[in-house]
Write a protein that holds these residues in place. Structure first.
Motif, mmCIF file in Angstrom:
data_model
loop_
_atom_site.group_PDB
_atom_site.id
_atom_site.type_symbol
_atom_site.label_atom_id
_atom_site.label_comp_id
_atom_site.label_asym_id
_atom_site.label_seq_id
_atom_site.Cartn_x
_atom_site.Cartn_y
_atom_site.Cartn_z
ATOM 1 N N UNK A 82 0.922 -1.267 0.231
ATOM 2 C CA UNK A 82 0.571 0.098 0.171
ATOM 3 C C UNK A 82 0.691 1.223 0.290
ATOM 4 N N UNK A 83 1.911 1.419 0.909
ATOM 5 C CA UNK A 83 2.837 2.338 0.825
ATOM 6 C C UNK A 83 3.354 2.803 -0.805
ATOM 7 N N UNK A 84 3.992 1.557 -0.965
ATOM 8 C CA UNK A 84 4.116 2.184 -2.688
ATOM 9 C C UNK A 84 3.742 2.144 -3.483
ATOM 10 N N UNK A 85 2.241 1.341 -3.918
ATOM 11 C CA UNK A 85 1.520 1.538 -4.873
ATOM 12 C C UNK A 85 1.003 3.807 -4.713
ATOM 13 N N UNK A 86 0.890 3.318 -3.534
ATOM 14 C CA UNK A 86 0.611 5.621 -2.994
ATOM 15 C C UNK A 86 2.444 6.179 -3.688
ATOM 16 N N UNK A 87 3.208 5.972 -3.268
ATOM 17 C CA UNK A 87 4.639 6.274 -4.245
ATOM 18 C C UNK A 87 4.760 6.580 -5.630
ATOM 19 N N UNK A 88 4.206 5.163 -6.078
ATOM 20 C CA UNK A 88 4.195 5.151 -7.980
ATOM 21 C C UNK A 88 2.759 6.399 -8.206
ATOM 22 N N UNK A 89 1.793 5.580 -7.206
ATOM 23 C CA UNK A 89 0.861 6.675 -8.264
ATOM 24 C C UNK A 89 1.508 8.099 -8.155
ATOM 25 N N UNK A 90 1.603 8.341 -6.817
ATOM 26 C CA UNK A 90 2.345 10.105 -6.564
ATOM 27 C C UNK A 90 2.864 10.269 -7.927
ATOM 28 N N UNK A 91 4.046 9.565 -8.349
ATOM 29 C CA UNK A 91 5.129 9.564 -8.954
ATOM 30 C C UNK A 91 4.093 9.757 -10.288
ATOM 31 N N UNK A 92 3.048 9.035 -10.881
ATOM 32 C CA UNK A 92 1.998 8.952 -12.337
ATOM 33 C C UNK A 92 1.991 10.366 -12.466
ATOM 34 N N UNK A 93 0.888 10.842 -11.000
ATOM 35 C CA UNK A 93 0.485 12.407 -10.734
ATOM 36 C C UNK A 93 1.379 13.338 -11.603
ATOM 37 N N UNK A 94 2.402 13.307 -10.672
ATOM 38 C CA UNK A 94 3.508 14.217 -11.323
ATOM 39 C C UNK A 94 4.112 14.192 -12.886
ATOM 40 N N UNK A 95 4.285 13.169 -12.825
ATOM 41 C CA UNK A 95 4.741 12.935 -14.354
ATOM 42 C C UNK A 95 3.357 13.344 -15.231
ATOM 43 N N UNK A 96 2.391 12.901 -15.125
ATOM 44 C CA UNK A 96 1.149 13.449 -15.813
ATOM 45 C C UNK A 96 1.023 14.732 -16.112
ATOM 46 N N UNK A 97 1.557 15.167 -14.577
ATOM 47 C CA UNK A 97 1.122 16.846 -14.413
ATOM 48 C C UNK A 97 2.180 17.727 -15.991
ATOM 49 N N UNK A 98 3.659 16.985 -15.874
ATOM 50 C CA UNK A 98 4.323 17.148 -16.313
ATOM 51 C C UNK A 98 4.627 17.284 -17.805
ATOM 52 N N UNK A 99 3.892 16.135 -18.320
ATOM 53 C CA UNK A 99 3.975 15.948 -19.819
ATOM 54 C C UNK A 99 2.604 16.899 -19.916
ATOM 55 N N UNK A 100 1.683 17.778 -19.470
ATOM 56 C CA UNK A 100 1.120 18.859 -20.057
ATOM 57 C C UNK A 100 1.452 20.094 -20.110
ATOM 58 N N UNK A 101 2.285 20.079 -19.802
ATOM 59 C CA UNK A 101 3.178 21.477 -19.648
ATOM 60 C C UNK A 101 3.887 21.295 -21.100
#
Length: 101
Positions: A82-101
C-alpha cells in the motif's frame, strides 16, 4: 515557471524513492533545508503535497523533516505494498502533470 520547478523537484524526490525504496536518505526531506524551501516549501500546497503522499512530520537527529516511513516488508507485505503503491501513484500524477506542460 515557479510551479514547474516545484513539480520537477517533487518528481525527483518520488522518482528516487520509487527507484530505491530501501534507501532511507531518499525518504527524508529536511524541512529547514534551503533547497527544499526554495523549490517546494515556499509554495502553497508544497508541504501539503508531501503529507498527502504519506510523508509524516518527524524529527531525525534533531532535524525537522518530512519522512516517508517504509513499513517492514518482511512482517507486513500488505502495508508495504500500500505504501509503495501510493508512492507510485504520486509519481504518476507528477509525470502526467509534467507531460501537460
Amino acid at each position: 515557471e515557479a510551479q514547474r520547478g516545484a513539480v520537477g523537484a517533487l518528481h525527483v524526490i518520488f522518482s528516487q524513492i520509487c527507484s530505491h525504496p530501501e534507501e532511507a536518505n531518499f525518504r527524508r526531506v529536511r524541512r529547514d533545508h534551503p533547497k527544499f524551501n526554495q523549490d517546494i516549501g515556499q509554495y502553497p500546497g508544497g508541504k501539503e503535497f508531501l503529507i498527502a503522499a504519506g510523508f509524516q512530520l518527524a524529527e531525525i537527529d534533531g532535524v525537522p523533516s518530512f519522512l516517508s516511513k517504509e513499513p517492514n516488508l518482511e512482517t507486513d507485505m500488505d502495508r508495504w505494498s500500500e505504501w509503495f503503491d501510493l508512492l507510485k501513484a504520486t509519481l504518476q500524477i507528477l509525470d502526467d502533470h509534467m507531460k501537460k506542460r
